[in-house]
Structure formats: C-alpha cells, structure tokens
Design an enzyme around this catalytic site. Structure first.
Site, PDB file in Angstrom:
ATOM      1  N   LYS A  92      26.619  36.987  -0.015  1.00  0.00           N
ATOM      2  CA  LYS A  92      26.383  36.033   1.081  1.00  0.00           C
ATOM      3  C   LYS A  92      24.957  36.148   1.623  1.00  0.00           C
ATOM      4  O   LYS A  92      24.287  35.137   1.817  1.00  0.00           O
ATOM      5  CB  LYS A  92      27.385  36.275   2.230  1.00  0.00           C
ATOM      6  N   ARG A 122      22.436  51.307   3.821  1.00  0.00           N
ATOM      7  CA  ARG A 122      23.165  51.120   5.081  1.00  0.00           C
ATOM      8  C   ARG A 122      24.189  52.232   5.243  1.00  0.00           C
ATOM      9  O   ARG A 122      24.829  52.637   4.279  1.00  0.00           O
ATOM     10  CB  ARG A 122      23.882  49.768   5.065  1.00  0.00           C
ATOM     11  N   ARG A 165      23.722  48.923  -3.101  1.00  0.00           N
ATOM     12  CA  ARG A 165      22.835  48.062  -2.300  1.00  0.00           C
ATOM     13  C   ARG A 165      21.783  48.894  -1.574  1.00  0.00           C
ATOM     14  O   ARG A 165      22.083  49.974  -1.045  1.00  0.00           O
ATOM     15  CB  ARG A 165      23.663  47.273  -1.286  1.00  0.00           C
ATOM     16  N   ARG A 168      35.616  36.117  10.471  1.00  0.00           N
ATOM     17  CA  ARG A 168      36.242  37.185   9.696  1.00  0.00           C
ATOM     18  C   ARG A 168      37.721  37.338   9.993  1.00  0.00           C
ATOM     19  O   ARG A 168      38.379  38.195   9.409  1.00  0.00           O
ATOM     20  CB  ARG A 168      35.536  38.501   9.983  1.00  0.00           C
ATOM     21  N   ARG A 218      36.268  48.594   4.449  1.00  0.00           N
ATOM     22  CA  ARG A 218      35.824  47.217   4.707  1.00  0.00           C
ATOM     23  C   ARG A 218      36.538  46.229   3.795  1.00  0.00           C
ATOM     24  O   ARG A 218      36.863  45.116   4.217  1.00  0.00           O
ATOM     25  CB  ARG A 218      34.308  47.119   4.520  1.00  0.00           C
TER      26      ARG A 218
HETATM   27  P1  ADP Z   1      28.651  42.650   4.532  1.00  0.00           P
HETATM   28  O1  ADP Z   1      27.445  41.738   4.380  1.00  0.00           O
HETATM   29  O2  ADP Z   1      28.589  43.807   3.618  1.00  0.00           O
HETATM   30  O3  ADP Z   1      29.941  41.915   4.487  1.00  0.00           O
HETATM   31  P2  ADP Z   1      28.069  42.578   7.329  1.00  0.00           P
HETATM   32  O4  ADP Z   1      26.626  42.894   7.481  1.00  0.00           O
HETATM   33  O5  ADP Z   1      28.461  41.140   7.340  1.00  0.00           O
HETATM   34  O6  ADP Z   1      28.557  43.271   6.000  1.00  0.00           O
HETATM   35  O7  ADP Z   1      28.946  43.318   8.429  1.00  0.00           O
HETATM   36  C1  ADP Z   1      28.773  44.683   8.706  1.00  0.00           C
HETATM   37  C2  ADP Z   1      29.765  45.083   9.803  1.00  0.00           C
HETATM   38  O8  ADP Z   1      29.484  44.355  11.004  1.00  0.00           O
HETATM   39  C3  ADP Z   1      31.223  44.768   9.504  1.00  0.00           C
HETATM   40  O9  ADP Z   1      31.823  45.782   8.735  1.00  0.00           O
HETATM   41  C4  ADP Z   1      31.802  44.680  10.930  1.00  0.00           C
HETATM   42  O10 ADP Z   1      31.975  45.977  11.490  1.00  0.00           O
HETATM   43  C5  ADP Z   1      30.685  44.016  11.693  1.00  0.00           C
HETATM   44  N1  ADP Z   1      30.827  42.530  11.699  1.00  0.00           N
HETATM   45  C6  ADP Z   1      30.012  41.630  11.090  1.00  0.00           C
HETATM   46  N2  ADP Z   1      30.440  40.378  11.297  1.00  0.00           N
HETATM   47  C7  ADP Z   1      31.568  40.474  12.060  1.00  0.00           C
HETATM   48  C8  ADP Z   1      32.501  39.534  12.583  1.00  0.00           C
HETATM   49  N3  ADP Z   1      32.382  38.207  12.371  1.00  0.00           N
HETATM   50  N4  ADP Z   1      33.540  40.012  13.316  1.00  0.00           N
HETATM   51  C9  ADP Z   1      33.682  41.321  13.547  1.00  0.00           C
HETATM   52  N5  ADP Z   1      32.862  42.260  13.066  1.00  0.00           N
HETATM   53  C10 ADP Z   1      31.806  41.859  12.334  1.00  0.00           C
HETATM   54  P1  ADP Z   2      26.983  40.310   1.216  1.00  0.00           P
HETATM   55  O1  ADP Z   2      25.987  39.770   2.210  1.00  0.00           O
HETATM   56  O2  ADP Z   2      28.023  39.302   0.830  1.00  0.00           O
HETATM   57  O3  ADP Z   2      27.576  41.621   1.633  1.00  0.00           O
HETATM   58  P2  ADP Z   2      24.627  40.874  -0.472  1.00  0.00           P
HETATM   59  O4  ADP Z   2      23.917  39.566  -0.637  1.00  0.00           O
HETATM   60  O5  ADP Z   2      24.060  41.865   0.453  1.00  0.00           O
HETATM   61  O6  ADP Z   2      26.201  40.591  -0.156  1.00  0.00           O
HETATM   62  O7  ADP Z   2      24.764  41.509  -1.938  1.00  0.00           O
HETATM   63  C1  ADP Z   2      25.381  42.796  -2.115  1.00  0.00           C
HETATM   64  C2  ADP Z   2      24.608  43.570  -3.196  1.00  0.00           C
HETATM   65  O8  ADP Z   2      24.793  42.924  -4.471  1.00  0.00           O
HETATM   66  C3  ADP Z   2      23.108  43.621  -2.980  1.00  0.00           C
HETATM   67  O9  ADP Z   2      22.641  44.877  -3.405  1.00  0.00           O
HETATM   68  C4  ADP Z   2      22.557  42.488  -3.844  1.00  0.00           C
HETATM   69  O10 ADP Z   2      21.225  42.765  -4.292  1.00  0.00           O
HETATM   70  C5  ADP Z   2      23.540  42.469  -5.011  1.00  0.00           C
HETATM   71  N1  ADP Z   2      23.797  41.115  -5.517  1.00  0.00           N
HETATM   72  C6  ADP Z   2      23.815  39.943  -4.823  1.00  0.00           C
HETATM   73  N2  ADP Z   2      24.107  38.891  -5.626  1.00  0.00           N
HETATM   74  C7  ADP Z   2      24.311  39.414  -6.856  1.00  0.00           C
HETATM   75  C8  ADP Z   2      24.654  38.837  -8.150  1.00  0.00           C
HETATM   76  N3  ADP Z   2      24.865  37.521  -8.290  1.00  0.00           N
HETATM   77  N4  ADP Z   2      24.775  39.687  -9.185  1.00  0.00           N
HETATM   78  C9  ADP Z   2      24.564  41.021  -9.041  1.00  0.00           C
HETATM   79  N5  ADP Z   2      24.234  41.623  -7.878  1.00  0.00           N
HETATM   80  C10 ADP Z   2      24.114  40.832  -6.789  1.00  0.00           C
END
Ligand code: ADP
Ligand code: ADP
Ligand code: ZN
Length: 208
Positions: free
Chosen positions: A15, A153, A120, A86, A164
């Site tokens: 995302k 992270r 990541r 979420r 998660r």
């Molecule tokens: P990822 O990109 O790996 O899904 P995020 O950066 O979106 O992780 O989220 C990291 C953490 O921030 C989540 O595990 C949660 O604790 C919190 N968080 C993010 N978005 C939300 C949301 N919409 N509602 C509740 N908690 C959230």
């Molecule tokens: P999210 O925001 O959904 O948690 P991220 O965009 O941070 O996901 O991507 C999670 C990890 O996967 C990062 O290390 C990113 O560089 C890698 N990644 C993202 N898109 C791809 C893809 N299409 N194929 C392989 N690795 C990817």
C-alpha cells in the site's frame, strides 16, 4: 476535484509503495494513518499513547484514528488513503465523512507478506520503503531518494508481524468483504512486480 482513492490490503501488501506513486501520478494527497501515528507516537490521549498499541501490533483506538483521518481528508483535494479503515466501525465513519471514487484491494498471500515485512527497511528521513531482497537501495543502509539512514520499523519483527496479520484477519478482512458486498471493490494481484501492480492500479483509477 482530485480522485479519491482507497487502497486496501494486509500489512506488507504494498500500500505504501503504490500510494506514493499514485499521489505523484494523480497529484493527490497521500493520507496514511500509519505514518501519522508514527509521527505522534508519544501523544497523550485518554486511551494512552499510540506507541503502546503499535508496539504490540494492536489497533490504535478508533476515536484517535478517526480524528486524524477527518482532518486530513478535509484539507485534501483528492487523496489516496492507505492504512484506514482497519475495522468495520472505521469503515462506517469513513462513509459519513467522504465519497470514494475507487476502492482497490491489493491481494498478497500470507507467506509473501511475512517475507516482505520482516525484510522491509524504511528511510528514517523521508519514509521511502525498501526491501533487503526485493527492492534494494543502491548502497546498503542508505536511502536512494534523500541519502537518509535506512532502519527497520520496531513492529516489523517476526513476532509483531504475526500479531498484525492476525489483527488483519479478524478486523480488516471484514472491511474488504464489506466493500466487495457493496460491489465497489476492485481486486489487483499484489504479487506482481511493483511496476505491474502500479499499471493495474492506475487502470482502475483511470476508469473511476
Ligand atoms: P502496515 O503499512 O505495515 O500495514 P501501518 O504503518 O499502516 O502498517 O500501521 C502500523 C500500526 O499503526 C498498526 O499496526 C496499528 O497499530 C496502527 N494503525 C495504523 N492505521 C490504523 C488504523 N486505521 N486504526 C488503528 N490503528 C492503526
Ligand atoms: P504496506 O504499506 O502495505 O505495509 P509496503 O509498501 O511498505 O506495504 O511494502 C512492504 C515491503 O514489501 C517493503 O519492503 C516494499 O519495498 C516491499 N514491496 C512492495 N511492493 C512489492 C512488490 N510488488 N513485490 C515485492 N516487494 C514489494
Ligand atoms: Zn529518504
């Protein structure tokens, strides 16, 4: 008015990676609750700090997150929303405060998610995502975009990643079903290369 795009997917689905590109391509705001919460980790709320939830991989309380999203969407002329809603109650709130042009679900299998999240690395200065195998920076540990230091992270450890993903299955998978039932969800294969995923996502946005 700019496009209003909702990008759904499990943690690690891509995302953040795709949102950044969409925001540039369509000249809209990237609204991401994860980054907003990380920037305010130690903010005192009546429920405690965001950090206390995020470290365990749990959701931060709706009241805190809804407030952040409302303010961000009010200020935006078009947006790509990433990391929200979420759970179903956040989805209901979102329906009250805005209309969406496109709802896209990046579908990635669980094994791949774990590998993506534990590998990541993020820039401590500008937030750009890298991966130790799939998206290596030119120089190890250094951001291609700004030269900042790349860090892991603290919630990208194997244990917190598992938590998660289980929070996703329990709380967020029903959100995806909700949009599917409404007939507005478009599913994209998130296991393609980042460029291929972007092409598919952009096709959906162009049609919206
Ligand atoms: P990822 O990109 O790996 O899904 P995020 O950066 O979106 O992780 O989220 C990291 C953490 O921030 C989540 O595990 C949660 O604790 C919190 N968080 C993010 N978005 C939300 C949301 N919409 N509602 C509740 N908690 C959230
Ligand atoms: P999210 O925001 O959904 O948690 P991220 O965009 O941070 O996901 O991507 C999670 C990890 O996967 C990062 O290390 C990113 O560089 C890698 N990644 C993202 N898109 C791809 C893809 N299409 N194929 C392989 N690795 C990817
Ligand atoms: Zn950087």
């Amino acid at each position: 008015m700019g496009k209003r795009i909702l990008l759904l997917g499990a943690p690690g689905a891509g995302k953040g990676t795709q949102s950044k590109r969409l925001a540039e391509e369509y000249d809209v705001e990237h609204v991401t609750t994860g980054d907003a919460l990380r920037a305010n980790k130690d903010m005192e709320t009546e429920y405690g700090t965001p950090r206390s939830f995020m470290e365990k991989g749990e959701l931060v309380p709706d009241a805190v997150v809804n407030e952040i999203v409302k303010a961000a969407l009010e200020d935006a002329d078009g947006y790509v929303l990433d990391g929200y809603p979420r759970n179903l109650s956040q989805a209901e709130y979102l329906t009250e405060i805005t209309n969406l042009d496109a709802v896209i679900y990046l579908n990635v299998a669980e094994d791949e998610l774990v590998e993506r999240l534990t590998g990541r690395r993020v820039c401590s200065e500008c937030g750009t995502n890298f991966h130790v195998k799939f998206n290596q920076p030119e120089e190890a540990g250094v951001c291609d975009e700004c030269g900042g230091e790349l860090i892991q992270r603290d919630d990208d450890t194997e244990e917190t990643v598992r938590e998660r993903l289980s929070v996703f299955d329990e709380n967020t998978a029903p959100v995806i079903e909700h949009y599917r039932d409404e007939g507005v969800l478009v599913e994209v294969d998130g296991e393609q290369t980042p460029d291929e995923v972007f092409e598919d996502v952009a096709d959906v946005v162009d049609d919206a």
